[in-house]
Enzyme design. Structure first.
Site, PDB file in Angstrom:
ATOM      1  N   ASP A 120       0.859  -1.177   0.000  1.00  0.00           N
ATOM      2  CA  ASP A 120       0.000   0.000   0.000  1.00  0.00           C
ATOM      3  C   ASP A 120       0.901   1.235   0.000  1.00  0.00           C
ATOM      4  OD1 ASP A 120      -3.268  -0.029   1.411  1.00  0.00           O
ATOM      5  OD2 ASP A 120      -2.322   1.618   0.285  1.00  0.00           O
ATOM      6  N   ASP A 228      -2.788   4.798  -2.510  1.00  0.00           N
ATOM      7  CA  ASP A 228      -3.851   5.366  -1.693  1.00  0.00           C
ATOM      8  C   ASP A 228      -4.222   6.779  -2.167  1.00  0.00           C
ATOM      9  OD1 ASP A 228      -5.323   4.987   0.921  1.00  0.00           O
ATOM     10  OD2 ASP A 228      -4.305   6.863   1.376  1.00  0.00           O
ATOM     11  N   GLU A 293      -6.002   4.026  -6.164  1.00  0.00           N
ATOM     12  CA  GLU A 293      -7.281   4.235  -5.479  1.00  0.00           C
ATOM     13  C   GLU A 293      -7.697   5.665  -5.770  1.00  0.00           C
ATOM     14  OE1 GLU A 293      -7.606   5.349  -1.538  1.00  0.00           O
ATOM     15  OE2 GLU A 293      -9.470   4.298  -1.139  1.00  0.00           O
ATOM     16  N   HIS A 365     -11.297  -2.512   3.370  1.00  0.00           N
ATOM     17  CA  HIS A 365     -11.233  -2.138   4.788  1.00  0.00           C
ATOM     18  C   HIS A 365     -11.989  -0.853   5.082  1.00  0.00           C
ATOM     19  CE1 HIS A 365      -8.208   0.129   2.724  1.00  0.00           C
ATOM     20  NE2 HIS A 365      -8.092   0.919   3.751  1.00  0.00           N
ATOM     21  N   ASP A 366     -12.496  -0.195   4.017  1.00  0.00           N
ATOM     22  CA  ASP A 366     -13.231   1.068   4.194  1.00  0.00           C
ATOM     23  C   ASP A 366     -14.728   0.900   4.003  1.00  0.00           C
ATOM     24  OD1 ASP A 366     -10.711   2.932   2.358  1.00  0.00           O
ATOM     25  OD2 ASP A 366     -10.882   2.523   4.514  1.00  0.00           O
TER      26      ASP A 366
END
Ligand code: TEU
Length: 615
Positions: A120, A228, A293, A365-366
């Protein structure tokens, strides 16, 4: 709106026509990515938090599932204000998760099982405890002052007083996106938490430092990055250096997103990153995956980010389908209408059909767990709806991402008290909305139960023992009480489990080119419960250069009542074989009854290809 421009606007449209030799398409078109959120995956030392050695003990679970790539959420040194998305040392591992040697062991363990590791990359912002920011904050004359976004108070306002912030932007986590620094009398920008100051990508020294760090990880053996909020790194700056106010939709703060989403230099920055970081490794034949992302991205920008001819990123994580069940704010949940889901998925499938590539995901995870969000997590329908939603998603054109526990049909946590929540985003919005009287505590608790990120962060349920086999200590976040029935040990032992269904989906993506590359056509756009589409690919047949059309018809009942499939959809599919079905037939074959009738939450894939023997 920011102008759509990039370094080479007149670049030829790239991409590989689906009809070419499927093997010529990039490897990641046939790959399945599995996301690990390390703090909730598996704990090896009993401190109640997942860690790298815990992951190492579960690599065969991933290999047997048919995973090709692991995306590992951050394990870097961090004060954990945002569970690791606030990094204070990009080139070391937080002791909470282990050591750099553990990462090396993970890379080796994955590679020897034929899997890859994607890290990430969180470089829109750092932690406020990163040495770069500590230096920047030291004073207006510090040599890294311009590595972050520092601005004086709004003209005519007393610094540090309410409303004196440089813009009215709301942070993603509630409250102003500006933090006041008493020492210098200036403010710094943080689109997320106050402990996550935004890096200033206008500064070439920032970009060079990020590129060097990325090369350091690639030299260590990682196989790419999930980037990210990478489409937020370029901000729209007025000629006088100021940043504009945003429109106020609710509360007192404004929406600054038009001024930092897909900003004016973002494509330039990504093309530069591709040139400075990835191109040399790709030229050596390294197989590298880059996924951006991109919250708020448009289809047009999505195509620009992922068009191979532009050499930016391989695919994007877009969020449009994550917005079909809420209003202006995610805390305003509304029932999802299937026609809205079809419209957005159809838009993205069409938008990236000729050039570019989609990521396909429900969970991460969000996001809340899809079986609770778009399915039905009741004991009667949980397994069937989880399989139906998985089939629907994985048969689209794009690379599927499976989030830890999704393969088990794990559900939302169904918390009832604010004390059960830990996520900085949920707690921040609860405080802002309740404090400003925009919502009552009961309304916010209902919104958190439906949409909060903690839903995805309860520990992975490995078995029916205490704490679900996740830890021998006290878990950092409550384990879902349904782990007695919903767990990996039970799933592996049950051929009809959600897990074995995911394995069959992954095998199709690996073995049947039309699943990965076939052209997509949406059917029944106005039907509110049956989701139907086709995939088609001209594939080589025999050895003489002939080609034939391999076609799939995907039918999914997205609801708890039986549905008939309109006859027009089935025209010409009478002799088709069943490639995959969620409801095994009485004799173990893949389909009971008549194709035209779908049981609650039933999904199936029909295939017609002239030379294939019937199944
Ligand atoms: O999330 C980006 C992002 O858009 C999130 O704000 C997400 O949309 C929101 O949480 C959904 O409600 C990335 C990471 O995935 C997230 O975990 C981090 O908190 C965030 O960036 C900041 O790094």
């Amino acid at each position: 709106m920011t102008a759509l421009h990039g370094p080479d606007d007149d670049a030829p449209r790239g991409g590989w026509p689906a009809g070419d030799d499927p093997a010529a398409a990039p490897w990641w078109t046939r790959a399945v990515v599995y996301q690990i959120y390390p703090r909730s995956f598996r704990d090896s030392d009993g401190d109640g938090v997942g860690d790298l050695p815990g992951i190492l003990r579960r690599l065969d679970h991933l290999a047997d599932l048919g995973v090709d790539v692991v995306w590992l959420s951050p394990v870097y040194t961090s004060p954990q204000a945002d569970n690791g998305y606030d990094i204070s040392d990009y080139q070391d591992v937080d002791p909470l998760f282990g050591t750099l040697a553990d990462v090396d062991a993970l890379i080796a363990g994955l590679h020897e099982r034929g899997m890859k590791l994607v890290m990430d990359l969180v470089v829109n912002h750092t932690s406020d405890e990163h040495p770069w920011f500590v230096n920047s904050r030291a004073g207006r004359a510090s040599d890294r002052r311009d590595w972050y976004w520092w601005r004086p108070a709004r003209p005519g306002m007393e610094p540090g007083t309410p409303g004196a912030e440089p813009t009215n932007w709301r942070s993603f986590f509630g409250g102003s996106a500006w933090a006041f620094d008493e020492a210098s009398g200036e403010y710094y920008l943080h689109l997320f938490d106050t402990k996550q100051p935004d890096l200033n990508w206008e500064n070439p020294d920032v970009r060079r430092a990020v590129h060097a760090m990325m090369r350091w990880w690639l030299d260590r053996g990682v196989d790419g990055f999930r980037m990210d909020v990478i489409n937020l790194i370029s901000k729209t700056i007025a000629p006088d250096g100021s940043l504009p106010d945003g429109e106020v939709h609710y509360g007192v703060l404004g929406d600054g997103s038009p001024y930092y989403t897909d900003g004016p230099r973002v494509h330039e920055y990504l093309a530069e990153m591709h040139r400075e970081v990835f191109a040399p490794y790709l030229a050596q034949g390294r197989e590298i995956l880059t996924v951006g992302e991109t919250p708020g991205v448009t289809v047009e920008h999505g195509r620009r980010y992922t068009d191979p001819a532009r050499r930016e990123v391989d695919m994007v994580f877009q969020f449009e389908h994550m917005g079909v069940d809420h209003g202006a704010s995610k805390w305003d949940p509304v029932p999802m209408r299937l026609t809205d889901l079809k419209a957005t998925f159809g838009r993205w499938q069409a938008g990236l059909a000729e050039a570019g590539w989609n990521s396909l995901y429900w969970d991460n995870h969000d996001q809340p767990r899809v079986v609770s969000r778009f399915g039905d997590d009741s004991p009667e329908h949980r397994v069937a709806s989880a399989k139906a939603l998985a089939l629907l998603l994985h048969l689209h054109r794009g690379t599927p991402y499976v989030y830890q526990g999704e393969e088990l049909g794990m559900t939302n946590a169904h918390f009832t008290r604010i004390e059960q929540y830990q996520d900085v985003e949920s707690l921040g919005h609860y405080a802002e909305m309740v404090e400003h009287g925009v919502a009552t505590p009961e309304q916010m608790l209902a919104a958190l139960a439906a949409m909060g990120r903690d839903n995805a962060r309860t520990p992975v349920q490995w078995d029916a023992s205490e704490h679900a086999g996740f830890t021998s200590g006290t878990p950092w976040l409550e384990v879902n009480p349904n782990h007695g029935e919903v767990n990996a040990e039970a799933a592996w032992a049950d051929e009809d489990s959600v897990l074995h269904f995911y394995r069959r989906l992954h095998a199709l993506r690996h073995d049947v080119p039309v699943v990965a590359l076939g052209d997509f056509r949406m059917l029944l756009p106005d039907h509110e419960q049956v989701y139907a589409f086709t995939r088609a690919l001209d594939v080589p047949s025999g050895g003489g250069g002939e080609r034939e059309r391999d076609e799939l018809l995907v039918l999914v009942n997205v609801g708890g009542t039986p549905q008939d499939v309109p006859a027009a959809v089935l025209d010409g599919w009478g002799g088709a074989s069943v490639l995959l079905a969620t409801h095994p037939g009485p004799d173990g074959a893949d389909r009971p009854g008549v194709v035209g009738h779908l049981a609650p939450w039933e999904g199936l894939v029909l295939r017609r290809r002239p030379t294939l023997p019937p199944r």
